[in-house]
Structures are given as structure tokens and as C-alpha cells.
Scaffold this active site. Structure first.
Site, short mmCIF file in Angstrom:
data_model
loop_
_atom_site.label_atom_id
_atom_site.label_comp_id
_atom_site.label_asym_id
_atom_site.label_seq_id
_atom_site.Cartn_x
_atom_site.Cartn_y
_atom_site.Cartn_z
N ALA A 116 -2.39 -1.99 -1.80
CA ALA A 116 -1.43 -2.98 -1.31
C ALA A 116 -0.82 -2.55 0.02
CB ALA A 116 -0.33 -3.18 -2.35
N LYS A 117 -1.02 -1.30 0.39
CA LYS A 117 -0.55 -0.76 1.69
C LYS A 117 0.91 -1.14 1.95
CE LYS A 117 -5.25 -0.74 3.54
NZ LYS A 117 -5.97 -1.57 2.56
N ARG A 118 1.76 -0.82 0.99
CA ARG A 118 3.17 -1.16 1.10
C ARG A 118 3.89 -0.26 2.08
NH1 ARG A 118 2.36 -6.01 -0.97
NH2 ARG A 118 2.44 -6.14 -3.24
N THR A 152 -1.55 2.33 -2.66
CA THR A 152 -1.63 2.76 -1.25
C THR A 152 -0.34 2.36 -0.52
OG1 THR A 152 -2.79 0.72 -0.66
CG2 THR A 152 -4.14 2.66 -1.10
#
Ligand SMILES: O=c1ccn([C@@H]2O[C@H](COP(=O)(O)O)[C@@H](O)[C@H]2O)c(=O)[nH]1
Length: 321
Positions: A116-118, A152
Site C-alpha cells: 500500500a506504500k503508506r 509497505t
């Protein structure tokens, strides 16, 4: 086949690094299949319920596709990387499909990684972390999030934007992968830039990840011989820049490295040996298109995916030693 050991009632006794290493050993695989389903390019055969809305029909088809991919390739994999936006774009039915696919992957014994690359300020990062890896206390009782094993995270906003993920992960026996040196051509725009001291931004990011990982390991117990070989905070490192791997391993001796970019983006498993040096779980190769789209025209997509995944599993095992 056995899978990732479940986090116990006392997650500190079963930290992520140890769970991950055990899963890679048990499944004899360091391969994650990536699922980035495009509703217009699914394996043929999904039959949505009649009279469904477009969102319900698409989410049903996406979940059915994802379930069939997992059934085909799970024996060759240790986990699945679910690309969050591929599901979120279908609205609430898509998010429900994401949860169903994650549950199916867990039933197959796979690690579930939410890609999700938060990245946000601390209070919002804590919400994102609870949504992916933990639960939220409410006046009506705790509400569980997705229950992913790892997520992620983008590091652009700095240590305090990553720390809530480290805290929620440690409290739940889960893991975090921070983007350090990504696989895309644009990685050069910022990540390769030299800082004033001569180091590149990705080197500085790797140092930050190592520091947060060491703090997380210390919080879980003394840093003595009992310390798991792998820290709970890992790094995303593109397989398209293998020349950086030795330096990355030097900076991140205990971080699990998630390696995207093999196949469709040009990366090669044979070039990744340095990533695996820290033992089982130290290197995880994630591959999406070259598995899910492996079939030649007219070929059975499930059989082609199964073969592609098995061949990648074997190639990784040969390199990892
Ligand atoms: O540096 C990165 C980080 C994440 N990804 C993700 O991996 C897949 C692409 O997989 P293919 O095997 O190339 O099909 C996709 O979900 C990306 O968001 C990446 O490619 N590079």
C-alpha cells in the site's frame, strides 16, 4: 503444506523476523506472487452474480481470479503481495474482495503482504498501521483491520511517519517494508541523489531503516544471542539495480529485503545473491506479471502460472544457496 506461524497471544515471543524465517524454511520458497488484478485482463472464466452492480461484478471477478491464481501457485510460494489500489479502485466491494483474497491466502498458508506504500504524519500513520496490521479500539469493542502480515511504507516523511508502523507491527508480530531503492526508472530522480555528505538518499534511507529496526528489536528484548537473525523492519529494494545490493546489505545486515522488478521490469534472479546472505527470509522476491501473465495464447493460464512460479522458486533457491 505449512505456512507462516500464526502470531501467538504474546507476539513479542514470536517476532516477525523469526516467523518470516520459519515460513521460508517450511515452504522451501522465498517467492511471493504479486496480485495486481486488472478487471479488464483477468483469467477467463469468472462468472459474476447476475444483476450485480458494475462494482460488485468487477470485485467478484477480481476475487475469483485472485483465488484461482493463488490455488495454482501457492505450493511454490511463501507469500502473496496484494497491491492495495488494484482492489481499492473498485470501491467498497473491492476492499471486501481484498479481505476475502487475504483470508484465502492465509488458508493456503501464505504470508500476506499488503503493498500500500503508506506514508503520513504520526497520527495518521497509526491509523494506516492499524488498518493493515492491527486493530482499532472503539467504544463498541476492538475492530480488526485487514490482518496482513506485513505492509509497505514510503519513507519520504521521515522517522516519525514510519515509527507507528514499527510499533503496531511489533505489538502484533508483524513486519514492515520501507521503500529504500525502488525498481522503477524514476528511482533515479530522488533516491540516487547525493546528499551533502556524499551519500545518496537511498543510503541515508537504508540507515534510517536499520536504526528503526534495531530499536524495534531492542524493544522486543535484549539484543543478545536470542535476537532473531532478522529485524521486523525490512526494505524494498528493486531487482533492477542489483549493483547496489552489496552496499544495501552492508547498511542493512538484519533487514528482510523485498525484491520487486524481476521479469517484466528486466530484473534477474541470478543477480540477487547478495540479498540472501543473511539467511532464510533475508531476501524475498516478488513477481506479478511474469507469473500471472505467463501463459502463451491458447495456453491454460493456471498451468502456465504454476510452471512459472515453480521455475522462479527453483531459480531463487539456487541463488540463495
Ligand atoms: O520498487 C517497487 C516497489 C513495488 N513494486 C510493485 O511490484 C509490482 C510489479 O510487479 P511486476 O512483477 O513487475 O509485474 C507492482 O505491484 C508494483 O507496485 C515495484 O514494481 N517496484
Amino acid at each position: 503444506m505449512t505456512g507462516v506461524p500464526a502470531p501467538a497471544a504474546d507476539p513479542a515471543a514470536h517476532p516477525w523476523g523469526a516467523r518470516l524465517a520459519a515460513a521460508v524454511r517450511a515452504r522451501e520458497s522465498a517467492l511471493l506472487v504479486g496480485l495486481d488484478p486488472d478487471p479488464s485482463a483477468l483469467w477467463p472464466g469468472a462468472t459474476p452474480p447476475s444483476a450485480a452492480s458494475p462494482a460488485d461484478a468487477a470485485a467478484h471477478a477480481v476475487a475469483d481470479h485472485a483465488r484461482r491464481v493463488l490455488d495454482a501457485v501457492a505450493p511454490a510460494c511463501v507469500g502473496v503481495k496484494l497491491q492495495s489500489a488494484s482492489f481499492e479502485r473498485l470501491g467498497a466491494p473491492g476492499v471486501a474482495a481484498l479481505a476475502r483474497v487475504a483470508a484465502h491466502a492465509r488458508d493456503l498458508g501464505l504470508i500476506v503482504l499488503l503493498d500500500a506504500k503508506r506514508g503520513d504524519i504520526d497520527v495518521s500513520a497509526a491509523s494506516y498501521a492499524a488498518a493493515a496490521l492491527g486493530s482499532t479500539p472503539t467504544p463498541w469493542g476492538p475492530v480488526e483491520g485487514l490482518g496482513a502480515d506485513a505492509v509497505t511504507v514510503a519513507p519520504y516523511m521521515g522517522r516519525d511517519s514510519i515509527q507507528p508502523f514499527a510499533d503496531v507491527a511489533a505489538a502484533n508480530g508483524r513486519g514492515v517494508f520501507v521503500l529504500v531503492r525502488t525498481s522503477n526508472p524514476g528511482a533515479g530522480d530522488l533516491q540516487e541523489r547525493p546528499l551533502g555528505d556524499g551519500r545518496s538518499l537511498w543510503e541515508r534511507t537504508a540507515e534510517l531503516v536499520a536504526s528503526i529496526g534495531t530499536d524495534a528489536a531492542r524493544a522486543a528484548g535484549p539484543l543478545g544471542p536470542e535476537r532473531p537473525a532478522l529485524d521486523p523492519i525490512g526494505a524494498v529494494v528493486g531487482a533492477t539495480a542489483p549493483d547496489h545490493l552489496e552496499r544495501l546489505r552492508e547498511l542493512l545486515p538484519r533487514a528482510p529485503l523485498l525484491l520487486p522488478g524481476v521479469g517484466a521490469q528486466g530484473g534477474r534472479v541470478e543477480d540477487l545473491a547478495a540479498a540472501f546472505a543473511a539467511g532464510p527470509g533475508a531476501g524475498l522476491v516478488t513477481v506479478s506479471r511474469s507469473i500471472v501473465g505467463a501463459a502463451a495464447p491458447g495456453e491454460d493460464p493456471a498451468e502456465a502460472a504454476r510452471r512459472a512460479a515453480e521455475s522462479l522458486r527453483a531459480a531463487i533457491a539456487a541463488v540463495a544457496g
